[in-house]
Design an enzyme around this catalytic site. Structure first.
Site, PDB file in Angstrom:
ATOM      1  N   HIS A 180       0.774  -1.264   0.115  1.00 18.58           N
ATOM      2  CA  HIS A 180       0.145  -0.157   0.118  1.00 18.58           C
ATOM      3  C   HIS A 180       0.819   1.270   0.090  1.00 18.58           C
ATOM      4  O   HIS A 180       0.277   2.230   0.327  1.00 18.58           O
ATOM      5  CB  HIS A 180      -0.829   0.010   1.178  1.00 18.58           C
ATOM      6  CG  HIS A 180      -2.170   0.458   0.972  1.00 18.58           C
ATOM      7  ND1 HIS A 180      -2.769   1.743   1.315  1.00 18.58           N
ATOM      8  CD2 HIS A 180      -3.294  -0.095   0.273  1.00 18.58           C
ATOM      9  CE1 HIS A 180      -3.856   1.805   1.027  1.00 18.58           C
ATOM     10  NE2 HIS A 180      -4.241   0.893   0.108  1.00 18.58           N
ATOM     11  N   HIS A 230      -6.766  -3.004 -11.012  1.00 15.40           N
ATOM     12  CA  HIS A 230      -7.188  -2.455  -9.794  1.00 15.40           C
ATOM     13  C   HIS A 230      -8.556  -2.291  -9.700  1.00 15.40           C
ATOM     14  O   HIS A 230      -9.026  -1.428 -10.706  1.00 15.40           O
ATOM     15  CB  HIS A 230      -6.207  -1.519  -9.553  1.00 15.40           C
ATOM     16  CG  HIS A 230      -6.566  -0.817  -8.174  1.00 15.40           C
ATOM     17  ND1 HIS A 230      -7.352   0.374  -7.908  1.00 15.40           N
ATOM     18  CD2 HIS A 230      -6.219  -1.265  -6.904  1.00 15.40           C
ATOM     19  CE1 HIS A 230      -7.190   0.446  -6.540  1.00 15.40           C
ATOM     20  NE2 HIS A 230      -6.532  -0.255  -5.832  1.00 15.40           N
TER      21      HIS A 230
END
Length: 382
Positions: A185, A285
């Site tokens: 992340h 994504h």
């Protein structure tokens, strides 16, 4: 056919739906959104409406170029996400007019089903084992979870050991019956990424996503040369130019453009083709809503190098609504043995409950990501 108006609906949990109406009564739907910046993207869409009214929605390529090049300034998350949602809606209109799913209009399918993966755990990782067990009962066997929580630029052995112990327990519990990717992340600095990638090799994750921030893309090749783990990134890259730089430097095994952030369906197909030329695979994504997910599937089913598709179903962010809560044709989104079949209805293939969308938009209160701080009080990457 002419475009008559654009309608925007910010809805729970953190999405935005766009309807493009035409004078022949056909409406297309898209999903222009940057999570936590919904009002900003909506403002960008409204500004772009000037270029669309009274235009023929069939001219998708020309309208895309007009939106991208016509305003001089280009790129970035806001403008590209606004363009992406508009472009998705234009493809939805074209498919409905022609009575075909979008993947047929893009040349037809290269596969019969698409492998999907689901999120488990939360921002600060916890309860992953219980959630994996629960999702296994639903026929899912591939997952993604946060590799770590908050991590300092140079962190302690204890912090590293906690990550290793947690991931090791997951692998020990399930053996090779499940696969999972780990999402750093962008929380991990280059020095700590080298440490964690080495220490996590034993767990054999499918990939590590955003091992470092996209701003540090030149490090992907450096990190890749020192680990056997496949590296993935792309959600915070918005134009072909950005992907070109990353691909030319090497290091990534999986590219993860977001169809709602990187300019839309056809632009993502072009990015996928660029990746294929470098023998890099594609895993779009998509921690977003049903329109974005349907748009991703249109890309997946025409891109040979697509290997995985993220779905937000049951995701920890989905408070107030889940992926299929606005969908009428829920059965078309069934996941069987970890795969989803192509959507075959005209357009994007998602039939929306418009009344539910209107009600949700009236109750919209906005979403902001958490703000984390290190022990010394400095802002931490979330």
């Amino acid at each position: 056919m002419k475009i008559t108006q654009l309608r925007l609906y910010p809805v729970a949990p953190r999405w935005c739906f766009l309807a493009i109406d035409t004078d022949e009564g056909i409406t297309g739907w898209g999903e222009p959104i940057i999570e936590g910046k919904v009002e900003t993207v909506m403002a960008a869409v409204k500004e772009l409406e000037f270029y669309l009214l009274d235009k023929d929605p069939a001219n998708i390529n020309d309208l895309w170029q007009l939106l991208y090049r016509g305003g001089f300034y280009r790129g970035g998350p806001i403008l590209m996400s606004a363009i992406a949602g508009i472009e998705q809606a234009l493809w939805d209109i074209k498919g409905k007019v022609m009575g075909q799913p979008v993947h047929q209009l893009l040349g037809g399918r290269v596969r019969d089903k698409m492998k999907v993966y689901s999120w488990v755990g939360g921002d600060d990782p916890a309860d992953e084992i219980a959630q994996i067990k629960q999702q296994q009962t639903l026929g899912r066997n591939t997952f993604k979870l946060n590799g770590c929580g908050k991590m300092a630029l140079v962190d302690s052995h204890k912090a590293v050991d906690e990550v290793i112990e947690r991931i090791g327990l997951i692998r020990e519990t399930f053996g090779n019956t499940v696969d999972f990717g780990l999402d750093f992340h962008g929380r991990v600095s280059v020095p700590m990424a080298k440490v964690l990638l080495k220490e996590l090799e034993f767990a054999r994750p499918l990939f590590v996503e955003e091992p470092v921030l996209a701003e540090q893309y030149e490090q992907y090749s450096v990190l890749s040369s020192s680990t056997s783990i496949v590296l993935a990134a792309g959600e915070r890259m918005y134009t072909r130019a950005e992907f070109k730089r990353v691909l030319s430097r090497g290091g990534l095994g999986i590219l993860q453009p977001d169809v709602s952030h990187a300019g839309g369906i056809l632009e993502t197909v072009k990015i996928a083709a660029m990746a294929e030329a470098y023998d890099v695979t594609l895993a779009p994504h998509c921690p977003l809503g049903p329109i974005a997910f349907a748009a991703c599937l249109a890309v997946d089913f025409v891109s040979y190098n697509a290997v995985l598709q993220e779905t937000s179903l049951g995701m920890h962010y989905n408070t107030g609504a889940d992926l299929l809560d606005y969908v009428v044709n829920k059965d078309d989104f069934a996941i069987t043995d970890g795969y989803i079949a192509p959507l075959t209805k005209p357009g994007l293939g998602v039939e929306l409950n418009e009344e539910a969308i209107y009600r949700a938009a009236e109750q919209h209160t906005g979403w902001r990501n958490p703000v984390w701080r290190h022990q010394d009080g400095s802002v931490a990457e979330w």
